[in-house]
Design an enzyme around this catalytic site. Structure first.
Site, PDB file in Angstrom:
ATOM      1  N   GLY A  13      29.816  44.944  24.921  1.00  0.00           N
ATOM      2  CA  GLY A  13      29.716  45.320  26.330  1.00  0.00           C
ATOM      3  C   GLY A  13      30.187  46.735  26.597  1.00  0.00           C
ATOM      4  O   GLY A  13      30.586  47.465  25.683  1.00  0.00           O
ATOM      5  N   GLN A  14      30.145  47.118  27.866  1.00  0.00           N
ATOM      6  CA  GLN A  14      30.506  48.490  28.267  1.00  0.00           C
ATOM      7  C   GLN A  14      31.955  48.824  27.907  1.00  0.00           C
ATOM      8  O   GLN A  14      32.250  49.822  27.261  1.00  0.00           O
ATOM      9  CB  GLN A  14      30.385  48.657  29.776  1.00  0.00           C
ATOM     10  CG  GLN A  14      29.050  48.338  30.368  1.00  0.00           C
ATOM     11  CD  GLN A  14      29.005  48.778  31.820  1.00  0.00           C
ATOM     12  OE1 GLN A  14      28.630  49.905  32.100  1.00  0.00           O
ATOM     13  NE2 GLN A  14      29.390  47.915  32.736  1.00  0.00           N
ATOM     14  N   ASP A  38      31.648  32.868  19.651  1.00  0.00           N
ATOM     15  CA  ASP A  38      31.587  32.589  21.092  1.00  0.00           C
ATOM     16  C   ASP A  38      33.004  32.246  21.543  1.00  0.00           C
ATOM     17  O   ASP A  38      33.650  31.368  20.951  1.00  0.00           O
ATOM     18  CB  ASP A  38      30.638  31.400  21.319  1.00  0.00           C
ATOM     19  CG  ASP A  38      30.358  31.164  22.799  1.00  0.00           C
ATOM     20  OD1 ASP A  38      31.286  31.292  23.626  1.00  0.00           O
ATOM     21  OD2 ASP A  38      29.205  30.842  23.116  1.00  0.00           O
ATOM     22  N   ALA A  62      33.256  38.590  29.099  1.00  0.00           N
ATOM     23  CA  ALA A  62      33.180  37.798  30.328  1.00  0.00           C
ATOM     24  C   ALA A  62      31.724  37.600  30.707  1.00  0.00           C
ATOM     25  O   ALA A  62      30.844  38.328  30.238  1.00  0.00           O
ATOM     26  CB  ALA A  62      33.902  38.526  31.476  1.00  0.00           C
ATOM     27  N   THR A  64      29.587  38.527  33.393  1.00  0.00           N
ATOM     28  CA  THR A  64      29.792  39.582  34.396  1.00  0.00           C
ATOM     29  C   THR A  64      28.656  39.685  35.422  1.00  0.00           C
ATOM     30  O   THR A  64      28.748  40.490  36.340  1.00  0.00           O
ATOM     31  CB  THR A  64      29.950  40.956  33.708  1.00  0.00           C
ATOM     32  OG1 THR A  64      28.795  41.197  32.908  1.00  0.00           O
ATOM     33  CG2 THR A  64      31.192  41.014  32.862  1.00  0.00           C
ATOM     34  N   TYR A 127      32.109  34.125  40.663  1.00  0.00           N
ATOM     35  CA  TYR A 127      32.606  35.085  39.665  1.00  0.00           C
ATOM     36  C   TYR A 127      34.086  35.381  39.900  1.00  0.00           C
ATOM     37  O   TYR A 127      34.906  35.306  38.973  1.00  0.00           O
ATOM     38  CB  TYR A 127      31.771  36.365  39.730  1.00  0.00           C
ATOM     39  CG  TYR A 127      32.329  37.511  38.902  1.00  0.00           C
ATOM     40  CD1 TYR A 127      32.266  37.481  37.506  1.00  0.00           C
ATOM     41  CD2 TYR A 127      32.909  38.620  39.511  1.00  0.00           C
ATOM     42  CE1 TYR A 127      32.782  38.532  36.741  1.00  0.00           C
ATOM     43  CE2 TYR A 127      33.417  39.669  38.768  1.00  0.00           C
ATOM     44  CZ  TYR A 127      33.357  39.629  37.386  1.00  0.00           C
ATOM     45  OH  TYR A 127      33.859  40.666  36.642  1.00  0.00           O
ATOM     46  N   LYS A 131      37.173  34.404  37.396  1.00  0.00           N
ATOM     47  CA  LYS A 131      38.035  35.441  36.796  1.00  0.00           C
ATOM     48  C   LYS A 131      39.493  35.202  37.192  1.00  0.00           C
ATOM     49  O   LYS A 131      40.405  35.434  36.403  1.00  0.00           O
ATOM     50  CB  LYS A 131      37.577  36.836  37.226  1.00  0.00           C
ATOM     51  CG  LYS A 131      36.232  37.280  36.652  1.00  0.00           C
ATOM     52  CD  LYS A 131      36.274  37.506  35.150  1.00  0.00           C
ATOM     53  CE  LYS A 131      37.116  38.692  34.753  1.00  0.00           C
ATOM     54  NZ  LYS A 131      37.068  38.948  33.298  1.00  0.00           N
ATOM     55  N   TRP A 152      33.863  48.167  39.640  1.00  0.00           N
ATOM     56  CA  TRP A 152      32.665  49.004  39.567  1.00  0.00           C
ATOM     57  C   TRP A 152      32.601  49.812  38.258  1.00  0.00           C
ATOM     58  O   TRP A 152      32.482  51.037  38.265  1.00  0.00           O
ATOM     59  CB  TRP A 152      32.619  49.935  40.788  1.00  0.00           C
ATOM     60  CG  TRP A 152      32.362  49.211  42.089  1.00  0.00           C
ATOM     61  CD1 TRP A 152      32.495  47.870  42.342  1.00  0.00           C
ATOM     62  CD2 TRP A 152      31.935  49.805  43.322  1.00  0.00           C
ATOM     63  NE1 TRP A 152      32.179  47.605  43.647  1.00  0.00           N
ATOM     64  CE2 TRP A 152      31.832  48.762  44.279  1.00  0.00           C
ATOM     65  CE3 TRP A 152      31.642  51.105  43.714  1.00  0.00           C
ATOM     66  CZ2 TRP A 152      31.438  48.990  45.600  1.00  0.00           C
ATOM     67  CZ3 TRP A 152      31.256  51.334  45.036  1.00  0.00           C
ATOM     68  CH2 TRP A 152      31.154  50.289  45.956  1.00  0.00           C
TER      69      TRP A 152
HETATM   70  N1  NAP Z   1      31.181  45.546  35.147  1.00  0.00           N
HETATM   71  C1  NAP Z   1      31.989  45.679  36.205  1.00  0.00           C
HETATM   72  O1  NAP Z   1      31.638  46.322  37.217  1.00  0.00           O
HETATM   73  C2  NAP Z   1      33.359  45.068  36.187  1.00  0.00           C
HETATM   74  C3  NAP Z   1      34.183  45.221  37.311  1.00  0.00           C
HETATM   75  C4  NAP Z   1      35.458  44.653  37.293  1.00  0.00           C
HETATM   76  C5  NAP Z   1      35.896  43.947  36.180  1.00  0.00           C
HETATM   77  N2  NAP Z   1      35.071  43.806  35.107  1.00  0.00           N
HETATM   78  C6  NAP Z   1      35.568  43.075  33.949  1.00  0.00           C
HETATM   79  O2  NAP Z   1      35.674  43.992  32.884  1.00  0.00           O
HETATM   80  C7  NAP Z   1      35.400  43.345  31.647  1.00  0.00           C
HETATM   81  C8  NAP Z   1      34.360  44.125  30.872  1.00  0.00           C
HETATM   82  O3  NAP Z   1      33.173  44.238  31.670  1.00  0.00           O
HETATM   83  P1  NAP Z   1      31.868  44.976  31.115  1.00  0.00           P
HETATM   84  O4  NAP Z   1      31.248  45.671  32.267  1.00  0.00           O
HETATM   85  O5  NAP Z   1      32.192  45.710  29.865  1.00  0.00           O
HETATM   86  O6  NAP Z   1      30.982  43.694  30.776  1.00  0.00           O
HETATM   87  P2  NAP Z   1      29.626  43.599  29.936  1.00  0.00           P
HETATM   88  O7  NAP Z   1      29.106  44.964  29.640  1.00  0.00           O
HETATM   89  O8  NAP Z   1      28.787  42.612  30.655  1.00  0.00           O
HETATM   90  O9  NAP Z   1      30.141  42.963  28.567  1.00  0.00           O
HETATM   91  C9  NAP Z   1      30.634  41.680  28.510  1.00  0.00           C
HETATM   92  C10 NAP Z   1      30.538  41.233  27.069  1.00  0.00           C
HETATM   93  O10 NAP Z   1      31.082  39.914  26.983  1.00  0.00           O
HETATM   94  C11 NAP Z   1      30.272  39.208  26.087  1.00  0.00           C
HETATM   95  N3  NAP Z   1      30.348  37.775  26.273  1.00  0.00           N
HETATM   96  C12 NAP Z   1      29.951  37.067  27.365  1.00  0.00           C
HETATM   97  N4  NAP Z   1      30.130  35.761  27.142  1.00  0.00           N
HETATM   98  C13 NAP Z   1      30.652  35.644  25.892  1.00  0.00           C
HETATM   99  C14 NAP Z   1      31.039  34.554  25.092  1.00  0.00           C
HETATM  100  N5  NAP Z   1      30.928  33.289  25.534  1.00  0.00           N
HETATM  101  N6  NAP Z   1      31.532  34.777  23.842  1.00  0.00           N
HETATM  102  C15 NAP Z   1      31.639  36.043  23.382  1.00  0.00           C
HETATM  103  N7  NAP Z   1      31.279  37.133  24.094  1.00  0.00           N
HETATM  104  C16 NAP Z   1      30.789  36.921  25.333  1.00  0.00           C
HETATM  105  C17 NAP Z   1      28.864  39.701  26.364  1.00  0.00           C
HETATM  106  O11 NAP Z   1      28.045  39.389  25.265  1.00  0.00           O
HETATM  107  P3  NAP Z   1      26.478  39.056  25.464  1.00  0.00           P
HETATM  108  O12 NAP Z   1      25.814  40.403  25.380  1.00  0.00           O
HETATM  109  O13 NAP Z   1      26.175  38.149  24.313  1.00  0.00           O
HETATM  110  O14 NAP Z   1      26.307  38.412  26.797  1.00  0.00           O
HETATM  111  C18 NAP Z   1      29.106  41.193  26.550  1.00  0.00           C
HETATM  112  O15 NAP Z   1      29.034  41.877  25.325  1.00  0.00           O
HETATM  113  C19 NAP Z   1      35.018  41.919  32.007  1.00  0.00           C
HETATM  114  O16 NAP Z   1      36.146  41.098  31.851  1.00  0.00           O
HETATM  115  C20 NAP Z   1      34.642  41.994  33.472  1.00  0.00           C
HETATM  116  O17 NAP Z   1      34.859  40.750  34.118  1.00  0.00           O
HETATM  117  C21 NAP Z   1      33.823  44.351  35.078  1.00  0.00           C
END
Ligand code: NAP
Length: 279
Positions: A13-14, A38, A62, A64, A127, A131, A152
């Site tokens: 992920g990001q 997983d 997560a 997301t 969501y 969380k 964000w």
């Molecule tokens: N994005 C936002 O704007 C935002 C804002 C506030 C907080 N956050 C939090 O910041 C964190 C990182 O967010 P991000 O934007 O980097 O998210 P992201 O790019 O969606 O990456 C999430 C990663 O988690 C993996 N994942 C999901 N379910 C899984 C599972 N069951 N087992 C193993 N891996 C799994 C996904 O893999 P797959 O590719 O296989 O799905 C993906 O690689 C998260 O905890 C999110 O809740 C994000």
């Protein structure tokens, strides 16, 4: 001296990608990502962490997609709550400390000022609730735990608002963007840097880590258009005009009481935008 060891979840992920860039120089990294592992698979998570014996676990994986979470609540809670329980208990069983990455969606968005770490949580989406359940699981499993709430998030690759806007601005002459929801656009690289500092310098607890300043989605889109010099008309609309399953907090702006006391400061979101979109 033994090199420090970190398990990072969600490395595809990001934030997971940014964490690998930030920790790669000084730490030995074990990556937990699907499909190999997983986080909902307790025996797999426990075995993986027991074999690697990390000093630190950063849990960034997560579900997301907030709209998908709204329509598939069981999946949201399975990944964000149960998955976090698994990761947190596996970390506790080897004496590792934990960073759990959480979200501004734990708040209802009704406060007329930015939310700090001690404001009352009241999620208004699946969501956000899932969380928040993850936060409770993390804290229940181990005391040596940082809860890092952010907002964000975006990065030079991945699924995010900044890249979507940049693409749409090449495809369309006119865009409508929500102007009555607010947050802190936050660079995944800056957040990864803040997490590295939190782990080193801050006492365990809840921290709000976002780029400084705030914006509406509309203001963020206008800043992207200006930076990329796109001649597109951007029309502000109310969130009510954009039907979507999940209800984000209208005020999702975070501020931190804890990070300044630990000497941790994130740059302004506009500086981060320039660095990210020009990288
Ligand atoms: N994005 C936002 O704007 C935002 C804002 C506030 C907080 N956050 C939090 O910041 C964190 C990182 O967010 P991000 O934007 O980097 O998210 P992201 O790019 O969606 O990456 C999430 C990663 O988690 C993996 N994942 C999901 N379910 C899984 C599972 N069951 N087992 C193993 N891996 C799994 C996904 O893999 P797959 O590719 O296989 O799905 C993906 O690689 C998260 O905890 C999110 O809740 C994000």
């Amino acid at each position: 001296m033994r090199q420090r060891r970190v398990t990072i979840t969600g490395t595809g992920g990001q934030l997971g990608s940014a964490l690998q860039r930030r920790f790669g120089a000084d730490w030995v990294i074990d990556r937990i990502a699907r499909p190999e592992t997983d986080i909902c698979d307790w025996p797999a998570v426990r075995t993986r962490i027991a074999h690697f014996l990390p000093d630190l676990v950063i849990h960034a994986a997560a579900a997301t997609d907030v709209d998908l979470c709204e329509t598939q609540p069981d999946t949201a809670f399975r990944i964000n709550a149960l998955g976090t329980r698994n990761v947190a208990h596996a970390a506790a069983s080897v004496g590792a400390e934990l960073v759990y990455v959480s979200t501004n969606y734990v708040f209802d968005g009704e406060k007329p000022a930015p939310y700090h770490e001690f404001d009352v949580v009241r999620p208004i989406s699946v969501y956000g609730a899932s969380k928040l359940a993850g936060e409770q699981e993390a804290r229940g499993a181990l005391a040596r735990c940082h809860i890092v709430r952010t907002a964000w998030l975006y990065a030079p690759s991945g699924r995010n608002f900044a890249l979507t806007m940049a693409r749409l601005m090449t495809e369309r002459d006119r865009l409508t963007v929500v102007a009555d929801q607010f947050g802190n656009p936050t660079s995944a690289d800056d957040l990864a840097g803040a997490i590295a500092e939190i782990v080193t310098n801050a006492p365990y607890g809840v921290h709000h880590a976002v780029n400084a300043g705030s914006a509406s989605w509309y203001e963020w889109a206008v800043a992207i258009a200006q930076l990329l010099e796109r001649q597109v008309v951007i029309e502000p609309i109310p969130a009510s005009a954009w039907g979507r399953p999940a209800r984000p907090p209208a005020n999702g702006v975070l501020t931190s009481l804890s990070l300044p006391t630990a000497g941790i400061e994130l740059p302004d979101w506009r500086d981060a935008l320039v660095r990210t979109l020009r990288s």
